[in-house]
Design an enzyme around this catalytic site. Structure first.
Site, PDB file in Angstrom:
ATOM      1  N   GLU A 124       0.799  -1.206  -0.232  1.00 24.74           N
ATOM      2  CA  GLU A 124       0.050   0.007   0.239  1.00 24.74           C
ATOM      3  C   GLU A 124       1.014   1.354  -0.086  1.00 24.74           C
ATOM      4  O   GLU A 124       1.740   1.207   0.916  1.00 24.74           O
ATOM      5  CB  GLU A 124      -0.970   0.019   1.233  1.00 24.74           C
ATOM      6  CG  GLU A 124      -1.818   1.213   1.235  1.00 24.74           C
ATOM      7  CD  GLU A 124      -2.603   1.293   2.493  1.00 24.74           C
ATOM      8  OE1 GLU A 124      -3.542   2.316   2.543  1.00 24.74           O
ATOM      9  OE2 GLU A 124      -2.581   0.328   3.390  1.00 24.74           O
ATOM     10  N   ARG A 134       6.420 -13.465   9.433  1.00 24.62           N
ATOM     11  CA  ARG A 134       6.917 -11.919   9.105  1.00 24.62           C
ATOM     12  C   ARG A 134       8.312 -11.737   9.784  1.00 24.62           C
ATOM     13  O   ARG A 134       8.682 -12.498  10.491  1.00 24.62           O
ATOM     14  CB  ARG A 134       6.207 -10.802   9.742  1.00 24.62           C
ATOM     15  CG  ARG A 134       6.005 -10.736  11.062  1.00 24.62           C
ATOM     16  CD  ARG A 134       5.335  -9.515  11.627  1.00 24.62           C
ATOM     17  NE  ARG A 134       5.782  -8.329  11.152  1.00 24.62           N
ATOM     18  CZ  ARG A 134       4.934  -7.192  11.200  1.00 24.62           C
ATOM     19  NH1 ARG A 134       3.608  -7.375  11.440  1.00 24.62           N
ATOM     20  NH2 ARG A 134       5.656  -6.108  11.026  1.00 24.62           N
ATOM     21  N   LYS A 179       4.594   0.946  11.257  1.00 23.29           N
ATOM     22  CA  LYS A 179       4.775   2.453  10.238  1.00 23.29           C
ATOM     23  C   LYS A 179       4.498   3.368  11.367  1.00 23.29           C
ATOM     24  O   LYS A 179       5.022   4.688  11.079  1.00 23.29           O
ATOM     25  CB  LYS A 179       3.841   2.276   9.048  1.00 23.29           C
ATOM     26  CG  LYS A 179       4.073   1.529   7.826  1.00 23.29           C
ATOM     27  CD  LYS A 179       3.261   1.530   6.780  1.00 23.29           C
ATOM     28  CE  LYS A 179       3.627   0.767   5.531  1.00 23.29           C
ATOM     29  NZ  LYS A 179       2.886   0.644   4.533  1.00 23.29           N
TER      30      LYS A 179
END
Length: 573
Positions: free
Chosen positions: A58, A284, A294
């Site tokens: 994104e 991850r 983020k």
């Protein structure tokens, strides 16, 4: 790759049925990780003739080290199996997305050494088809417009203890739902006043299957589609259908999306797409001493704790690049980490080991004195230019090292009283000047405060390129000509956090390392000043350094320390 939300996010559901792949069993077959074993089997059985993967960020921020693993996995698998990998921007949230991030992500992927199939793709390019499919779902009785408030939706969704409650709008007629959806599309509803929801099961043990939201009203201009749309699809709706449109064969994501897989499969099945992608989840990348959230990275930037997203202490790709990390080292690191179905913490020393490995044979050598102490060579007949190779084991050409009557050595290389094991310069002691003569300290000069300000030394003129007669000199120190050396700014970077788990405290900012950046005024040999931006060097005996990507100039050199020379990581044999 975080899904967009209009209500508060719910935690992962521990009751999800297992992945169709038995990871442990697959990993034991043919020495392949479970994803590569799945792909190998799919090719053998003919489920798919070609492999098509995608990297779908994104564009709402800068890529970080976790994304590097995803990039290496998706592009790497495509290369290994002679397939293709798409770069697709899942741009379903215009409030958070910018063209700056689109351009930055594309640059990062290229810098890491990968290329995508065709032109970059955008989920927004598929908005018309997604809208058509949404109407199809409504007509099939699989979707409805909900006019509850976001708070009512959240409360009625339930949790892991309480089942959800049906919306009072759940059983409205198809015609009424189509009319309301058209109003959403025309911008006739205020933001938050209406959403389109899938009609699945409000009693499902998987909360993500409790009538998830497909569209929400958002009166925002999109960086790709302008003001065409007054509503936008949710990530969980757009992502699987974008995969289907592109014919993705293996949709690879992290374990946090494991709970979302049932809806991924549901929506693809309900629109009856001819291409049926399959989702596979792996762990991850979590590294100690590192933050990859983020939101928290943004706090570091906006709070002035670092100097922007490309600060060399940041785990962003732009930050690591400016720090001097190599693309090859990052790819090697991701390969060593591998693919697993179990989350864990990776030792940051492994990352540093991989970067050092990549620099050993690619970084030219040079000398820089970071804390200068003046030395006068009392018997040097005249200044001369010494010629030496730029690398001891790789042909990188030669460099000229000027030797003058006055030189600088590093203060840490001289002690008036020798500590135990000290093999550098002491009064009346000898050391070899790197690439030059053996030097003896004859006199120590101090200022009024008793600080050593200069050394008077003599050189053995018979020791250039050979050992002295009748004695052994153990120490070797680096140096720079005081006359020909160039003043330089050198930035010494350490880890950004003092704790291996930065989030061990209530506020991760409490664990910031106050010594993570030190700026020193150094003197470097002239050849180093001619470096181009992003040229990497080993400053002999000091560490690996890079000419700063933005600030370095020949008349004002600026170098960032990549890493020191110490290596605590021991790779498995």
């Amino acid at each position: 790759m975080n899904p967009n939300t209009v209500v508060s996010e719910l935690p992962m559901n521990p009751t999800l049925s297992p992945n169709p792949v038995d990871a442990q069993q697959q990993e034991q077959q043919a020495g392949l990780d479970f994803i590569r074993q799945v792909i190998t089997d799919d090719l053998k059985t003919g489920r798919t003739p070609n492999i098509i993967t995608r990297f779908p960020p994104e564009p709402n921020g800068y890529l970080h080290i976790g994304h590097v693993k995803a990039i290496c996995l998706n592009f790497g698998i495509a290369e290994e199996y002679q397939g293709v990998c798409n770069l697709r921007f899942d741009d379903t949230n215009p409030d958070a997305e910018e063209q700056e991030y689109v351009d930055g992500i594309a640059n990062d992927v290229k810098w890491l050494g990968f290329d995508w199939s065709g032109e970059p793709r955008y989920a927004s390019s598929y908005f018309d088809q997604l809208h058509t499919w949404a109407i199809q779902l409504i007509k099939q009785g699989d979707a409805y417009v909900d006019l509850q408030s976001p708070e009512e939706i959240r409360l009625n969704r339930g949790n892991f203890v309480e089942l959800g409650k049906n919306s009072p709008y759940r059983d409205v007629s198809v015609d009424e739902n189509l009319a309301r959806f058209e109003k959403m599309n025309n911008g006739e509803f205020a933001e938050g006043a209406a959403v389109l929801r899938a009609k699945i099961d409000m009693a499902s043990p998987n909360v993500h299957m409790r009538d998830p939201i497909l569209y929400r009203v958002l009166h925002s201009e999109h960086h790709q589609t302008g003001d065409k749309w007054k509503m936008y699809p949710m990530y969980d709706y757009a992502h699987p259908l974008s995969d289907a449109i592109e014919g993705i064969t293996h949709s690879l994501c992290t374990l946090e999306f494991q709970d979302h897989r049932p809806f991924y499969d549901w929506v693809v099945e309900k629109v009856q797409s001819k291409d049926v992608p399959r989702q596979y989840e792996s762990s991850r990348l979590n590294i100690d001493y590192t933050i990859t959230s983020k939101r928290k990275l943004r706090r570091l930037v906006e709070g002035g704790h670092v100097n922007g997203w490309d600060d060399p202490r940041m785990p962003t790709v732009v930050g690591m690049r400016r720090r001097g990390f190599t693309a090859a080292g990052l790819r090697d690191f991701c390969k060593r980490v591998g693919v697993s179905k179990t989350d864990g913490i990776v030792d940051v020393a492994m990352l540093e080991f991989c970067i050092r490995q990549s620099l050993e044979s690619t970084a030219a050598r040079g000398m820089a004195v970071l804390n200068p102490l003046k030395v006068t060579l009392t018997n040097l007949p005249e200044a001369l230019d010494l010629t030496h190779s730029r690398h001891p084991n790789v042909d990188m050409g030669e460099r000229v090292i000027p030797l003058s009557k006055e030189i600088y050595i590093d203060r840490k290389d001289f002690e008036e009283v020798s500590p135990k094991g000290f093999k550098r310069l002491i009064p009346d002691g000898e050391v070899r000047l790197r690439h030059a003569y053996v030097m003896k300290c004859d006199e120590v000069i101090k200022d009024a405060a008793g600080e050593v300000v200069e050394l008077k030394c003599s050189i053995d003129l018979e020791t250039l390129g050979k050992n002295p007669e009748g004695r052994k000199v153990k120490g070797v120190i680096h140096w720079v000509s005081a006359e020909k050396g160039v003043a330089a700014e050198v930035r010494i970077y350490e880890r950004l956090f003092t704790e291996s788990d930065p989030e061990i405290s209530e506020d991760f900012l409490d664990n910031l390392n106050p010594e993570s950046l030190k700026v020193v005024q150094a003197v470097i040999e002239p050849a180093l000043a001619q470096a181009q931006a992003e040229d990497r060097f080993q400053f002999e005996r000091e560490g690996y350094f890079v000419a700063d990507r933005y600030d370095h100039r020949a008349d004002r050199p600026v170098f960032n320390r990549i890493l020191d020379l110490r290596d605590s990581f021991k790779p498995a044999k």
